[in-house]
Design an enzyme around this catalytic site. Structure first.
Site, PDB file in Angstrom:
ATOM      1  CG  LEU A  43      -1.810  -1.226   1.406  1.00  0.00           C
ATOM      2  CD1 LEU A  43      -2.685  -1.067   2.645  1.00  0.00           C
ATOM      3  CD2 LEU A  43      -2.664  -1.481   0.177  1.00  0.00           C
ATOM      4  N   GLY A  96       2.887  -6.387   7.841  1.00  0.00           N
ATOM      5  CA  GLY A  96       2.751  -4.941   7.688  1.00  0.00           C
ATOM      6  C   GLY A  96       1.623  -4.611   6.719  1.00  0.00           C
ATOM      7  CG  ASP A  97       2.307  -1.470   3.871  1.00  0.00           C
ATOM      8  OD1 ASP A  97       3.352  -1.964   4.344  1.00  0.00           O
ATOM      9  OD2 ASP A  97       2.300  -0.619   2.969  1.00  0.00           O
ATOM     10  CD  GLU A  98       6.045  -6.032   2.498  1.00  0.00           C
ATOM     11  OE1 GLU A  98       6.966  -5.315   2.087  1.00  0.00           O
ATOM     12  OE2 GLU A  98       6.231  -7.139   3.065  1.00  0.00           O
TER      13      GLU A  98
END
Length: 284
Positions: A155, A196-198
């Site tokens: 993201l 995380g944002d992965e």
């Protein structure tokens, strides 16, 4: 040989129904025996009265003795059957208890397994489950000559959201993104939170590179819809890297690394998505 407690649990769940049926049939037989004992007792009382009022004939005395002996045996059989039925009732109760315990154990095992293989925040498969499915997919693809793709998604500017609005807002965004990914995942594909944002997406049933392009564009469109969070609306833009088996790697590690590299290429060019070893897609 030691008894296997698990085998006993399984046998208990299978045998509970037949035991109930046997118990029901035994109760019916017991009722018949009690009725027969009552009828014999009544007949014997009449015979005793008749015998007392008449001359004592040896044949009649012998018949009466035999009849009374049968009455005793029928009553004894009824009493023994009552004991057996009580034991059966106890066994049925025990087996039902074991069945309930087994169901509880299975629920706990499933819950533990789910926790071990899914991300606690989003409910998506975690890295371990994704790798397991990717490894399985690679075996099938190698055996049948199929093609599959791995998408690595990140993201854009997510750190800014966490820093500016706090982790609660960041977590809300991740949950919204995860839900949108699930809604746009095909039946045989797997989407997971890598950390995380992965996020990672495994595309297993594809005929050519265009299939991956269609999925990537669909995901980008879905995620870019404004997110309603506590501070208002946030627009999230993803960057996606795509690797193709066997062109960009033949192992899970190689494909994930190739997709990760392609994702950074898409992020730098702001193109939305890019293929490993290729040029970024046109900006969308």
């Amino acid at each position: 040989m030691k008894n296997d407690p698990k085998a006993k649990l399984v046998d208990g769940t299978k045998a509970a129904k037949p035991l109930n049926q046997v118990l029901k049939e035994n109760e019916h037989v017991k009722d018949m025996l009690e009725e027969s004992a009552d009828e014999l007792a009544s007949v014997n009382r009449v015979l005793n009265e008749e015998f007392a009022n008449q001359d004592q004939l040896p044949e009649m005395g012998n018949a009466l003795e035999k009849s009374e002996a049968v009455e005793i045996k029928v009553q004894e059989a009824s009493d023994k059957l009552s004991v057996v039925n009580q034991a059966l009732e106890d066994e049925v109760r025990e087996r039902h208890l074991l069945e309930h315990q087994l169901a509880t154990i299975r629920e706990q095992q499933e819950e533990t397994l789910h926790i071990a293989l899914h991300d606690s925040l989003t409910g998506l498969p975690n890295r371990a489950l994704f790798n397991d499915r990717l490894e399985h997919g690679l075996v099938q693809a190698t055996r049948h000559g199929w093609t599959l793709a791995v998408m690595f998604m990140d993201l854009d500017n997510f750190k800014t959201i966490n820093d500016s609005h706090g982790h609660d807002v960041g977590d809300a965004v991740l949950r919204i993104v995860a839900e949108r990914l699930k809604e746009n995942t095909r039946g045989d594909d797997t989407v997971s939170r890598h950390g995380g944002d992965e996020f990672l997406y495994l595309l297993t049933d594809m005929t050519n590179e265009q299939d991956a392009t269609i999925i990537a564009e669909k995901i980008i469109k879905a995620i870019q819809v404004p997110c309603q969070v506590s501070i208002g609306e946030l627009i999230i833009k993803p960057s996606i890297g795509i690797s193709i088996f066997p062109r960009d790697g033949t192992t899970a590690e190689a494909l994930t690394k190739s997709a990760d590299t392609a994702m950074y290429q898409a992020k730098r060019s702001k193109s939305g998505y890019a293929f490993a070893g290729g040029t970024p897609a046109s900006s969308r």
